[in-house]
Design an enzyme around this catalytic site. Structure first.
Site, PDB file in Angstrom:
ATOM      1  N   SER A 254      53.622  53.069  65.767  1.00 33.26           N
ATOM      2  CA  SER A 254      53.829  51.703  66.228  1.00 33.26           C
ATOM      3  C   SER A 254      53.681  51.644  67.747  1.00 33.26           C
ATOM      4  O   SER A 254      52.662  52.081  68.267  1.00 33.26           O
ATOM      5  CB  SER A 254      55.172  51.172  65.749  1.00 33.26           C
ATOM      6  OG  SER A 254      55.258  49.808  66.031  1.00 33.26           O
ATOM      7  N   ASP A 255      54.690  51.157  68.472  1.00 26.61           N
ATOM      8  CA  ASP A 255      54.517  51.032  69.924  1.00 26.61           C
ATOM      9  C   ASP A 255      55.075  52.246  70.663  1.00 26.61           C
ATOM     10  O   ASP A 255      55.179  52.227  71.882  1.00 26.61           O
ATOM     11  CB  ASP A 255      55.180  49.753  70.437  1.00 26.61           C
ATOM     12  CG  ASP A 255      56.663  49.721  70.136  1.00 26.61           C
ATOM     13  OD1 ASP A 255      57.118  50.570  69.361  1.00 26.61           O
ATOM     14  OD2 ASP A 255      57.360  48.851  70.664  1.00 26.61           O
ATOM     15  N   ASP A 256      55.410  53.304  69.923  1.00 28.37           N
ATOM     16  CA  ASP A 256      55.934  54.515  70.535  1.00 28.37           C
ATOM     17  C   ASP A 256      54.837  55.572  70.541  1.00 28.37           C
ATOM     18  O   ASP A 256      54.040  55.635  69.609  1.00 28.37           O
ATOM     19  CB  ASP A 256      57.127  55.006  69.708  1.00 28.37           C
ATOM     20  CG  ASP A 256      58.131  55.741  70.545  1.00 28.37           C
ATOM     21  OD1 ASP A 256      57.736  56.232  71.609  1.00 28.37           O
ATOM     22  OD2 ASP A 256      59.290  55.828  70.133  1.00 28.37           O
TER      23      ASP A 256
END
Length: 307
Positions: A254-256
């Site tokens: 995801s956004d990590d």
């Protein structure tokens, strides 16, 4: 919709034929839906409230039917940068880390955080994520079908009507945290920002001072492909991808993300470092990423600080 309980009820109440009818309907019509904002209830170390957006069951159902093949293949594939669906148990975490640092010379680990990621994401990048996830549909769907699917996705998870605190608002954009494709779309966004930062770094180099002739040639071809070309050259795209894979290895959820990069190349500016990411986020995401949100680990044995 919420009066009857969980989503399982709708899947059981509708026959497969009716679900297919709804899905076929979204390929020739737009179904605007309502999204409900809820306060998230969780035990957390941080002292702050978070909200989650619950999108309509119709949007979830049709969206999953459209994207399922792509999402399932991402979740089922091992050994790729996007680790959604990979287990961290049974040696999975060790496996992911070894694959990340494999073949990278003078490796350094780094990671960052997107501030206000789902609220600050530009609408065009969310649309690009939808298009990338739907790229395999060129054989089974006509252009009209795909356009209507995109229009549905925009009307349902990009700028839909949100019910928040008993009032109705038009959401100006950003990603809905309860959308069926949130994690996957965020991963596409993450890759997009990483590639942007790397392209900017290599383009900003002084070409006369690059000793490595292969990289000088790569920079020249990158320049002509970005600024001069009128079509995408797949051969160059895969070549640049191999270059990034070798010297800027990523692990994304995801956004990590965690990156293992070649520190010599980064010091010369051939690939992105933290400051390149700060610049890209500042002009492409309109947020400022503070140094406190980032970490760099020069000792490979220690592993990533947070992921």
């Amino acid at each position: 919709f919420n009066k009857f309980g969980k989503a399982r009820l709708y899947y059981e109440a509708l026959s497969f034929e009716e679900q297919d009818e709804i899905y076929a309907y979204t390929k020739r019509n737009v179904l605007p839906t309502l999204t409900q904002m809820n306060l998230k209830y969780a035990i957390s170390a941080k002292n702050r409230a978070r909200t989650v957006a619950g999108v309509s069951i119709l949007s979830t159902m049709t969206g999953r039917m459209f994207h399922q093949k792509c999402l399932k293949s991402i979740a089922a594939t091992r050994g790729v940068p996007v680790v959604i669906g990979t287990t961290k148990f049974y040696g999975g975490w060790d496996d992911m880390l070894r694959r990340l640092i494999k073949d990278v010379d003078s490796p350094v680990l780094m990671g960052w955080d997107y501030p206000k990621c789902d609220r600050a994401m530009p609408n065009i990048l969310r649309i690009v994520s939808s298009l990338v996830l739907a790229r395999k549909h060129d054989s089974c769907c006509s252009h009209t079908d795909r356009f209507y699917r995109l229009a549905n996705e925009c009307a349902q998870v990009l700028s839909e009507i949100v019910m928040c605190g008993g009032c109705y608002y038009v959401k100006p954009g950003g990603t809905s945290s309860g959308d069926a494709t949130t994690a996957f779309a965020n991963s596409v966004f993450n890759i997009c920002q990483a590639v942007s930062a790397n392209v900017c770094s290599l383009m900003a180099c002084n070409g006369h001072k690059i000793e490595d002739l292969s990289i000088r040639e790569l920079q020249k071809r990158l320049y002509s492909n970005v600024y001069r070309a009128d079509h995408v050259d797949p051969a160059f795209v895969s070549e640049y991808y191999e270059f990034l894979n070798k010297h800027f290895s990523m692990m994304i959820l995801s956004d990590d993300g965690v990156v293992c990069y070649n520190s010599e190349f980064a010091s010369k500016g051939y690939i992105a470092n933290i400051s390149a990411f700060q610049q890209v986020l500042y002009y492409q995401n309109n947020v400022f990423m503070s140094e406190a949100k980032c970490w760099v680990e020069t000792d490979i044995e220690k592993g990533p600080h947070e992921f």
